[in-house]
Write an enzyme that holds these catalytic residues in place. Structure first.
Site, PDB file in Angstrom:
ATOM      1  N   ASN A  99      11.661 -24.010 -23.103  1.00 36.37           N
ATOM      2  CA  ASN A  99      11.942 -23.674 -24.600  1.00 36.37           C
ATOM      3  C   ASN A  99      13.611 -23.896 -24.982  1.00 36.37           C
ATOM      4  O   ASN A  99      14.730 -23.156 -24.170  1.00 36.37           O
ATOM      5  CB  ASN A  99      11.399 -21.825 -25.063  1.00 36.37           C
ATOM      6  CG  ASN A  99       9.723 -22.076 -24.154  1.00 36.37           C
ATOM      7  OD1 ASN A  99       9.333 -23.011 -24.705  1.00 36.37           O
ATOM      8  ND2 ASN A  99       9.446 -20.931 -24.727  1.00 36.37           N
ATOM      9  N   VAL A 100      13.450 -24.036 -26.392  1.00 40.91           N
ATOM     10  CA  VAL A 100      15.436 -24.413 -27.056  1.00 40.91           C
ATOM     11  C   VAL A 100      15.365 -23.091 -28.095  1.00 40.91           C
ATOM     12  O   VAL A 100      16.403 -23.218 -29.045  1.00 40.91           O
ATOM     13  CB  VAL A 100      15.222 -25.683 -27.556  1.00 40.91           C
ATOM     14  CG1 VAL A 100      15.289 -27.287 -26.290  1.00 40.91           C
ATOM     15  CG2 VAL A 100      13.930 -25.950 -28.581  1.00 40.91           C
ATOM     16  N   HIS A 116      16.297 -27.226 -20.789  1.00 45.03           N
ATOM     17  CA  HIS A 116      16.235 -28.114 -22.088  1.00 45.03           C
ATOM     18  C   HIS A 116      17.033 -28.269 -23.009  1.00 45.03           C
ATOM     19  O   HIS A 116      16.889 -28.649 -24.573  1.00 45.03           O
ATOM     20  CB  HIS A 116      14.469 -28.311 -23.116  1.00 45.03           C
ATOM     21  CG  HIS A 116      13.806 -29.203 -21.521  1.00 45.03           C
ATOM     22  ND1 HIS A 116      12.417 -29.191 -21.905  1.00 45.03           N
ATOM     23  CD2 HIS A 116      13.963 -29.402 -20.115  1.00 45.03           C
ATOM     24  CE1 HIS A 116      11.442 -29.642 -20.444  1.00 45.03           C
ATOM     25  NE2 HIS A 116      11.740 -29.552 -19.967  1.00 45.03           N
ATOM     26  N   CYS A 124      28.553 -33.281 -30.844  1.00 44.48           N
ATOM     27  CA  CYS A 124      28.496 -34.487 -31.228  1.00 44.48           C
ATOM     28  C   CYS A 124      28.384 -35.630 -30.859  1.00 44.48           C
ATOM     29  O   CYS A 124      28.303 -36.104 -29.490  1.00 44.48           O
ATOM     30  CB  CYS A 124      30.649 -34.992 -31.359  1.00 44.48           C
ATOM     31  SG  CYS A 124      30.392 -37.348 -31.956  1.00 44.48           S
ATOM     32  N   CYS A 127      30.945 -38.488 -29.846  1.00 45.96           N
ATOM     33  CA  CYS A 127      32.036 -38.250 -29.069  1.00 45.96           C
ATOM     34  C   CYS A 127      32.130 -36.664 -27.514  1.00 45.96           C
ATOM     35  O   CYS A 127      32.722 -35.865 -26.492  1.00 45.96           O
ATOM     36  CB  CYS A 127      33.818 -37.413 -28.950  1.00 45.96           C
ATOM     37  SG  CYS A 127      33.507 -36.025 -29.811  1.00 45.96           S
ATOM     38  N   ASN A 207      -1.982 -18.314 -18.537  1.00 42.79           N
ATOM     39  CA  ASN A 207      -2.650 -19.455 -19.858  1.00 42.79           C
ATOM     40  C   ASN A 207      -3.970 -19.122 -20.113  1.00 42.79           C
ATOM     41  O   ASN A 207      -5.014 -19.189 -19.294  1.00 42.79           O
ATOM     42  CB  ASN A 207      -1.460 -20.815 -19.135  1.00 42.79           C
ATOM     43  CG  ASN A 207      -2.532 -22.008 -20.084  1.00 42.79           C
ATOM     44  OD1 ASN A 207      -2.488 -22.045 -21.232  1.00 42.79           O
ATOM     45  ND2 ASN A 207      -0.446 -23.009 -19.932  1.00 42.79           N
TER      46      ASN A 207
HETATM   47  N1  APR Z   1       0.194 -17.382 -24.594  1.00 37.29           N
HETATM   48  C1  APR Z   1      -0.521 -18.543 -23.364  1.00 37.29           C
HETATM   49  N2  APR Z   1       0.091 -19.636 -22.821  1.00 37.29           N
HETATM   50  C2  APR Z   1       0.111 -20.182 -24.667  1.00 37.29           C
HETATM   51  C3  APR Z   1      -0.497 -19.579 -25.562  1.00 37.29           C
HETATM   52  C4  APR Z   1       0.196 -18.092 -25.442  1.00 37.29           C
HETATM   53  N3  APR Z   1      -0.230 -17.104 -26.714  1.00 37.29           N
HETATM   54  N4  APR Z   1      -0.831 -20.557 -26.406  1.00 37.29           N
HETATM   55  C5  APR Z   1      -0.690 -21.555 -25.716  1.00 37.29           C
HETATM   56  N5  APR Z   1      -0.388 -21.757 -24.407  1.00 37.29           N
HETATM   57  C6  APR Z   1      -0.652 -22.225 -23.857  1.00 37.29           C
HETATM   58  C7  APR Z   1      -1.144 -23.768 -23.896  1.00 37.29           C
HETATM   59  O1  APR Z   1      -2.418 -23.863 -23.137  1.00 37.29           O
HETATM   60  C8  APR Z   1      -0.350 -24.773 -23.484  1.00 37.29           C
HETATM   61  O2  APR Z   1      -1.066 -25.078 -21.564  1.00 37.29           O
HETATM   62  O3  APR Z   1       1.069 -22.714 -23.273  1.00 37.29           O
HETATM   63  C9  APR Z   1       0.968 -24.429 -23.491  1.00 37.29           C
HETATM   64  C10 APR Z   1       1.875 -25.210 -24.062  1.00 37.29           C
HETATM   65  O4  APR Z   1       2.115 -26.173 -23.823  1.00 37.29           O
HETATM   66  P1  APR Z   1       3.172 -27.490 -24.716  1.00 37.29           P
HETATM   67  O5  APR Z   1       2.797 -27.740 -25.960  1.00 37.29           O
HETATM   68  O6  APR Z   1       3.041 -28.895 -23.355  1.00 37.29           O
HETATM   69  O7  APR Z   1       4.816 -27.461 -24.191  1.00 37.29           O
HETATM   70  P2  APR Z   1       5.824 -26.589 -22.707  1.00 37.29           P
HETATM   71  O8  APR Z   1       4.769 -27.206 -21.544  1.00 37.29           O
HETATM   72  O9  APR Z   1       6.404 -25.831 -22.921  1.00 37.29           O
HETATM   73  O10 APR Z   1       6.375 -28.810 -23.099  1.00 37.29           O
HETATM   74  C11 APR Z   1       7.247 -28.789 -22.329  1.00 37.29           C
HETATM   75  O11 APR Z   1       7.659 -31.090 -23.366  1.00 37.29           O
HETATM   76  O12 APR Z   1       7.200 -31.595 -25.574  1.00 37.29           O
HETATM   77  C12 APR Z   1       8.708 -31.734 -24.518  1.00 37.29           C
HETATM   78  O13 APR Z   1      10.432 -30.749 -24.169  1.00 37.29           O
HETATM   79  C13 APR Z   1       9.659 -30.270 -24.943  1.00 37.29           C
HETATM   80  O14 APR Z   1       9.808 -28.013 -23.535  1.00 37.29           O
HETATM   81  C14 APR Z   1       9.126 -28.942 -24.115  1.00 37.29           C
HETATM   82  C15 APR Z   1       7.873 -29.597 -23.049  1.00 37.29           C
END
Ligand code: APR
Length: 236
Positions: A99-100, A116, A124, A127, A207
């Site tokens: 997460n960012v 990330h 920039c 540069c 999850n």
């Molecule tokens: N609690 C726990 N898990 C949850 C919740 C919750 N309340 N709500 C959703 N989720 C789960 C979803 O089931 C899914 O498996 O969180 C996960 C989110 O997955 P993504 O949306 O793919 O996010 P992420 O895995 O962090 O993506 C990785 O992809 O787009 C790039 O750079 C971006 O860091 C990101 C990377």
């Protein structure tokens, strides 16, 4: 299963956590691939790549401003706070995040490895100079003439090498590895739980859904981060 997780955490000396967008979902920050995920409504290749920024810096800058506004209004949630509590219990604790949004640091975690980048940092595009100026609606320019971009890792870009190396190293030393709120589809972050497992860690996934990592983990707790993490951490 909850008891098993608590028992393993009680016995462990070295704990590592990997979080994804799911842990911030209950703070009101959209995930990427869920039902109402960002990548359902926007094309990542149009917004989260260097090519997209080269093509239309203003559009990309505005989209990150929109995300920053959502994050600015968000607060760390009970799951973030549970990880702050967890960190206090171990001399060896690392929180690796994809997460960012900076919510882990705002919650109070110290050993945070941002794979990330961070949406609050900007630099920039030409540069590389850090930009500390105002985050204006108009994409800012650097003295060198380059456009200012958000300090997040875009698709096709390398992750910060020192952060990734550290994340790899600590994952290989973990005794218990928690994977929270990630779909486990983006590399190299998604390999870290496997690195931990290969080196003998007990890996548990938190999850509400199955993920690409489910077949590999030792345990899966089906529920949200806010439902499960305070429960796991409760009771010392
Ligand atoms: N609690 C726990 N898990 C949850 C919740 C919750 N309340 N709500 C959703 N989720 C789960 C979803 O089931 C899914 O498996 O969180 C996960 C989110 O997955 P993504 O949306 O793919 O996010 P992420 O895995 O962090 O993506 C990785 O992809 O787009 C790039 O750079 C971006 O860091 C990101 C990377």
């Amino acid at each position: 299963m909850m008891e098993e997780v608590r028992k393993r955490l009680k016995e462990a000396k070295k704990v590592v956590v990997l979080t994804g967008a799911g842990i911030s979902q209950e703070s009101g920050i959209p995930t990427f691939r869920g039902r109402d995920g960002l990548w359902k409504n926007y094309k990542p290749e149009e917004l989260a790549t260097p090519e997209a920024f080269r093509r239309n810096p203003q559009l990309v800058w505005e989209w990150y401003n929109w995300r920053r506004e959502i994050i600015r209004k968000a607060e760390p949630n009970p799951a973030h706070l549970a990880l702050v509590e967890l960190e206090k219990r171990y001399p060896f604790f690392y929180l690796i995040t994809q997460n960012v949004d900076g919510l882990h640091q705002r919650a109070g975690n110290k050993n945070v490895l941002e794979l990330h980048g961070n949406i609050w940092r900007n630099f920039c595009f030409e540069c590389g100079k850090e930009y500390r100026g105002e985050i204006t609606p108009q994409v800012p320019r650097c003295e060198c003439g380059g456009y200012i971009r958000p300090g997040v890792v875009w698709f096709g870009e390398p992750l910060p090498a020192d952060v990734l190396r550290k994340a790899w190293e600590v994952s290989a030393q973990a005794e218990v590895f928690l994977v929270i709120g990630t779909s486990g589809v983006v590399q190299p972050a998604a390999s870290l739980p496997l690195v931990a497992k290969e080196h003998g860690a007990w890996v548990v996934e938190i999850n509400p859904q199955e993920t690409a990592l489910t077949p590999w983990v030792d345990a899966s707790l089906r529920g949200t981060a806010c439902q499960l993490l305070p429960e796991i951490v409760k009771g010392g």
